[in-house]
Motif scaffolding. Structure first.
Motif, PDB file in Angstrom:
ATOM      1  N   ASP A  53       5.373 -25.137 -77.718  1.00  0.00           N
ATOM      2  CA  ASP A  53       6.091 -25.734 -77.088  1.00  0.00           C
ATOM      3  C   ASP A  53       5.705 -27.380 -76.635  1.00  0.00           C
ATOM      4  N   HIS A  54       6.657 -28.247 -76.470  1.00  0.00           N
ATOM      5  CA  HIS A  54       6.675 -29.515 -76.110  1.00  0.00           C
ATOM      6  C   HIS A  54       6.170 -29.910 -74.773  1.00  0.00           C
ATOM      7  N   VAL A  55       5.478 -30.604 -74.624  1.00  0.00           N
ATOM      8  CA  VAL A  55       5.189 -31.090 -72.994  1.00  0.00           C
ATOM      9  C   VAL A  55       5.506 -32.810 -73.053  1.00  0.00           C
ATOM     10  N   LEU A  56       6.222 -32.855 -72.231  1.00  0.00           N
ATOM     11  CA  LEU A  56       6.640 -34.408 -72.149  1.00  0.00           C
ATOM     12  C   LEU A  56       5.861 -35.096 -71.265  1.00  0.00           C
ATOM     13  N   THR A  57       5.236 -36.277 -71.311  1.00  0.00           N
ATOM     14  CA  THR A  57       4.057 -36.859 -70.476  1.00  0.00           C
ATOM     15  C   THR A  57       4.786 -38.123 -70.125  1.00  0.00           C
ATOM     16  N   LEU A  58       4.726 -38.726 -68.863  1.00  0.00           N
ATOM     17  CA  LEU A  58       4.946 -39.834 -68.610  1.00  0.00           C
ATOM     18  C   LEU A  58       3.856 -40.494 -67.607  1.00  0.00           C
ATOM     19  N   LEU A  59       2.849 -40.784 -67.980  1.00  0.00           N
ATOM     20  CA  LEU A  59       1.455 -41.056 -67.302  1.00  0.00           C
ATOM     21  C   LEU A  59       0.893 -42.303 -67.830  1.00  0.00           C
ATOM     22  N   GLN A  60       0.139 -42.952 -66.774  1.00  0.00           N
ATOM     23  CA  GLN A  60      -0.641 -43.778 -67.117  1.00  0.00           C
ATOM     24  C   GLN A  60      -2.203 -43.292 -67.673  1.00  0.00           C
ATOM     25  N   ASN A  61      -2.972 -44.240 -67.929  1.00  0.00           N
ATOM     26  CA  ASN A  61      -4.056 -43.855 -68.418  1.00  0.00           C
ATOM     27  C   ASN A  61      -5.325 -43.325 -67.312  1.00  0.00           C
ATOM     28  N   ARG A  62      -4.838 -42.369 -66.836  1.00  0.00           N
ATOM     29  CA  ARG A  62      -5.510 -41.611 -65.765  1.00  0.00           C
ATOM     30  C   ARG A  62      -6.288 -40.464 -66.254  1.00  0.00           C
ATOM     31  N   TRP A  63      -7.340 -39.936 -65.561  1.00  0.00           N
ATOM     32  CA  TRP A  63      -8.261 -38.824 -65.937  1.00  0.00           C
ATOM     33  C   TRP A  63      -7.350 -37.727 -66.127  1.00  0.00           C
ATOM     34  N   GLU A  64      -6.186 -37.515 -65.278  1.00  0.00           N
ATOM     35  CA  GLU A  64      -5.552 -36.238 -65.573  1.00  0.00           C
ATOM     36  C   GLU A  64      -4.590 -36.396 -66.909  1.00  0.00           C
ATOM     37  N   ASN A  65      -4.204 -37.386 -67.154  1.00  0.00           N
ATOM     38  CA  ASN A  65      -3.680 -37.704 -68.490  1.00  0.00           C
ATOM     39  C   ASN A  65      -4.741 -37.252 -69.624  1.00  0.00           C
ATOM     40  N   ALA A  66      -5.581 -37.627 -69.576  1.00  0.00           N
ATOM     41  CA  ALA A  66      -6.755 -37.202 -70.607  1.00  0.00           C
ATOM     42  C   ALA A  66      -7.159 -35.814 -70.613  1.00  0.00           C
ATOM     43  N   SER A  67      -7.118 -35.152 -69.353  1.00  0.00           N
ATOM     44  CA  SER A  67      -7.365 -33.617 -69.254  1.00  0.00           C
ATOM     45  C   SER A  67      -6.132 -32.997 -69.783  1.00  0.00           C
ATOM     46  N   LEU A  68      -4.929 -33.389 -69.563  1.00  0.00           N
ATOM     47  CA  LEU A  68      -3.869 -32.688 -70.103  1.00  0.00           C
ATOM     48  C   LEU A  68      -3.806 -32.644 -71.625  1.00  0.00           C
ATOM     49  N   HIS A  69      -4.120 -33.677 -72.178  1.00  0.00           N
ATOM     50  CA  HIS A  69      -4.101 -33.855 -73.766  1.00  0.00           C
ATOM     51  C   HIS A  69      -5.020 -32.878 -74.165  1.00  0.00           C
ATOM     52  N   TRP A  70      -6.292 -32.676 -73.512  1.00  0.00           N
ATOM     53  CA  TRP A  70      -7.034 -31.739 -74.193  1.00  0.00           C
ATOM     54  C   TRP A  70      -6.702 -30.303 -73.607  1.00  0.00           C
ATOM     55  N   ALA A  71      -6.117 -30.095 -72.592  1.00  0.00           N
ATOM     56  CA  ALA A  71      -5.753 -28.736 -72.259  1.00  0.00           C
ATOM     57  C   ALA A  71      -4.630 -28.273 -73.469  1.00  0.00           C
ATOM     58  N   CYS A  72      -3.750 -29.288 -73.645  1.00  0.00           N
ATOM     59  CA  CYS A  72      -2.623 -28.776 -74.683  1.00  0.00           C
ATOM     60  C   CYS A  72      -3.255 -28.419 -76.160  1.00  0.00           C
ATOM     61  N   GLN A  73      -4.210 -29.252 -76.492  1.00  0.00           N
ATOM     62  CA  GLN A  73      -4.785 -28.749 -77.712  1.00  0.00           C
ATOM     63  C   GLN A  73      -5.620 -27.542 -77.475  1.00  0.00           C
ATOM     64  N   LEU A  74      -6.074 -26.743 -76.599  1.00  0.00           N
ATOM     65  CA  LEU A  74      -6.657 -25.635 -76.385  1.00  0.00           C
ATOM     66  C   LEU A  74      -5.362 -24.688 -76.247  1.00  0.00           C
ATOM     67  N   ALA A  75      -4.146 -24.994 -75.455  1.00  0.00           N
ATOM     68  CA  ALA A  75      -3.223 -23.911 -75.491  1.00  0.00           C
ATOM     69  C   ALA A  75      -2.326 -23.748 -76.524  1.00  0.00           C
TER      70      ALA A  75
END
Length: 518
Positions: A53-75
């Motif tokens: 599935d595609h997860v569309l993100t509209l986020l600045q470079n905050r720690w939650e954005n980096a965390s989401l990037h890694w979570a998507c790789q695992l999921a």
């Protein structure tokens, strides 16, 4: 080849107590961060998201954005990031094109998401506090969950970046886990990163450079210092506070840093490595950076969203303008403009189109749902970059610009980059951009748009070009003085806006003037 989720777990096991990410006062070790990422993986599953599935993100470079990037790789989810400044119609286009299953946004992007018609009814997550339309991404990570296990293989899709469309809709560039990890490993090797380096995470995570910095940082057990949006004071403060050791930026951001009144060598004393990409760097800026930082390593990285690395020059300041030679995962050639046969190469010093092998480990495989675009760009096992350049007698590549940017004046080809580099060496020129403007006699005339620090005039700049050895047909026939050179959100020069007249004439030093042509 490891998938990215397994790669992150290996980094956590290797350096559990090392500082992994900072964002203001937020500081997380690899072990602490993995706990929050694991909680997010579990939370995404409760929302009904499935691998692919595609997860569309509209986020600045905050720690939650980096965390989401890694979570998507695992999921096993496909991160599909958009510029956080995207407009509602751009969001709608991406939602439909990528068949998006969820949108993740923040306060700065909430209005655009609310006005995007196709976002209605889609599940949403919001970084920071929740609202009526979205759960909180931040609170989701505050819950407890078992350590996540990878659900993707190295051959699965990792993310899809969108190229910036100028004359047509943006094209999706899907990339696999193995290509992303290969690019990260190459980035570490070619920038000579040591274990535990500290990286300024300012290039956006919707851009190849931002993603590269994030992944490479994990490979070396390094620290990723989030800077949500670029401002010079914030960058300088973060560099000094966190003892940042390497920078990987577009030339525009370097320009803004070294020309800012708050800049001093003391504030950047910990930085030992400079890397740049995304655009050519003028000789004047390179000279200033070399003096200001005195780096151990100064790397010019030439690549694209489609094929991350084309070439690398690890001693960029020694040969200004050189993009070096093919990266460790790549082969390149320069073929005649308009060529179909990649076996025919131009002669040494002759200009042509740069092509890159699609067999490289970092390469993409084609555009998302755009077979016509893929057929145009991918031919004979090579990617046609649309960039022009030549190889010198030493075997080094020089990128002269985009094929579309080439100025044909009086039957002669003029590269804007060469003229810009010449003018950038004048001490009163702060920034310069060169384009071709229509002319009845010449077809196009070489026109320089100049941001100046003193009331230098056209005659003086023309004299500078003459004494610098710039060929007569390459010298600008017109000058326009401006307050700012138009750029994209990631600092790329927007020549098309200058051609279209979308710029503000100078108001601070003197009036803009265009000399009569002769």
């Amino acid at each position: 080849m490891l998938d990215l989720g397994t790669s992150l777990i290996a980094s956590v096991e290797r350096d559990p107590n090392a500082l992994a990410i900072c964002d203001g006062d937020v500081e997380l070790t690899y072990e602490e961060w993995f706990g929050k990422i694991s909680a997010l993986v579990a939370g995404l599953a409760t929302l009904g998201l499935k691998p692919g599935d595609h997860v569309l993100t509209l986020l600045q470079n905050r720690w939650e954005n980096a965390s989401l990037h890694w979570a998507c790789q695992l999921a096993g989810l496909i991160v599909t990031p958009l510029n956080w400044r995207a407009k509602p119609d751009e969001i709608d286009y991406a939602i439909e094109d990528a068949e998006v299953r969820i949108i993740v946004f923040e306060d700065a992007t909430a209005e655009a998401v609310a006005r995007a018609a196709k976002a209605n009814g889609l599940p949403k997550l919001k970084a920071g506090e929740p609202d009526a339309e979205a759960q909180s991404l931040t609170l989701l990570m505050a819950s407890s969950s078992p350590d996540a296990s990878p659900r993707a293989s190295a051959d699965d899709w990792s993310l899809m970046l969108y190229t910036s469309g100028t004359t047509s809709r943006p094209k999706g560039v899907p990339r696999r886990h193995r290509a992303e990890r290969a690019a990260a490993i190459a980035h570490v090797a070619q920038n000579l990163y040591r274990h535990g380096e500290c990286t300024l995470g300012v290039m956006p995570l919707y851009h190849t450079m931002g993603v590269r910095s994030l992944l490479a940082s994990s490979v070396i057990g390094g620290t990723f210092v989030c800077l949500r949006r670029f401002d010079v004071k914030g960058a300088l403060d973060a560099i000094a506070r966190r003892s940042v050791t390497n920078l990987y930026l577009v030339p525009t951001l370097y320009h803004d840093i070294v020309h800012h009144p708050d800049f001093s060598k003391d504030k950047v004393a910990t930085v030992t490595k400079l890397g740049y990409a995304g655009a050519s760097m003028t000789d004047g800026l390179m000279k200033k950076l070399r003096s200001a930082f005195e780096p151990e390593l100064f790397v010019n990285h030439y690549g694209s969203s489609e094929v991350y690395t084309f070439t690398i020059d690890q001693n960029a300041a020694a040969k200004p303008g050189s993009a070096g030679r093919a990266g460790i995962n790549q082969r390149i050639r320069v073929v005649p403009l308009g060529a179909e046969n990649t076996q025919v190469r131009v002669k040494t010093g002759e200009e042509g189109e740069i092509v890159a092998s699609l067999l490289g480990d970092e390469s993409f495989e084609g555009y998302w749902k755009r077979p016509e675009a893929s057929a145009k760009a991918l031919r004979d096992g090579w990617y046609f970059t649309g960039d022009t350049g030549f190889v010198d007698a030493d075997g080094d590549l020089f990128v002269t610009g985009r094929a579309d940017d080439m100025i044909i004046t009086g039957g002669e080809n003029v590269s804007p980059v060469e003229v810009e580099s010449c003018l950038s060496l004048h001490p009163d020129v702060v920034e310069v951009a060169v384009v071709g403007l229509p002319d009845e006699r010449w077809g196009k005339i070489v026109t320089a748009f100049v941001k100046r620090s003193a009331p230098i005039d056209e005659a003086a700049l023309d004299g500078h070009c003459k004494t610098s050895g710039l060929a007569n047909f390459r010298r600008p026939r017109a000058y326009v003085f401006v307050d700012e050179i138009p750029k994209s959100p990631v600092g790329k020069l927007l020549r098309r806006k200058l051609v279209a007249g979308e710029y503000d004439a100078e108001t601070s030093v003197g009036e803009s003037r265009q000399p009569a042509l002769s």
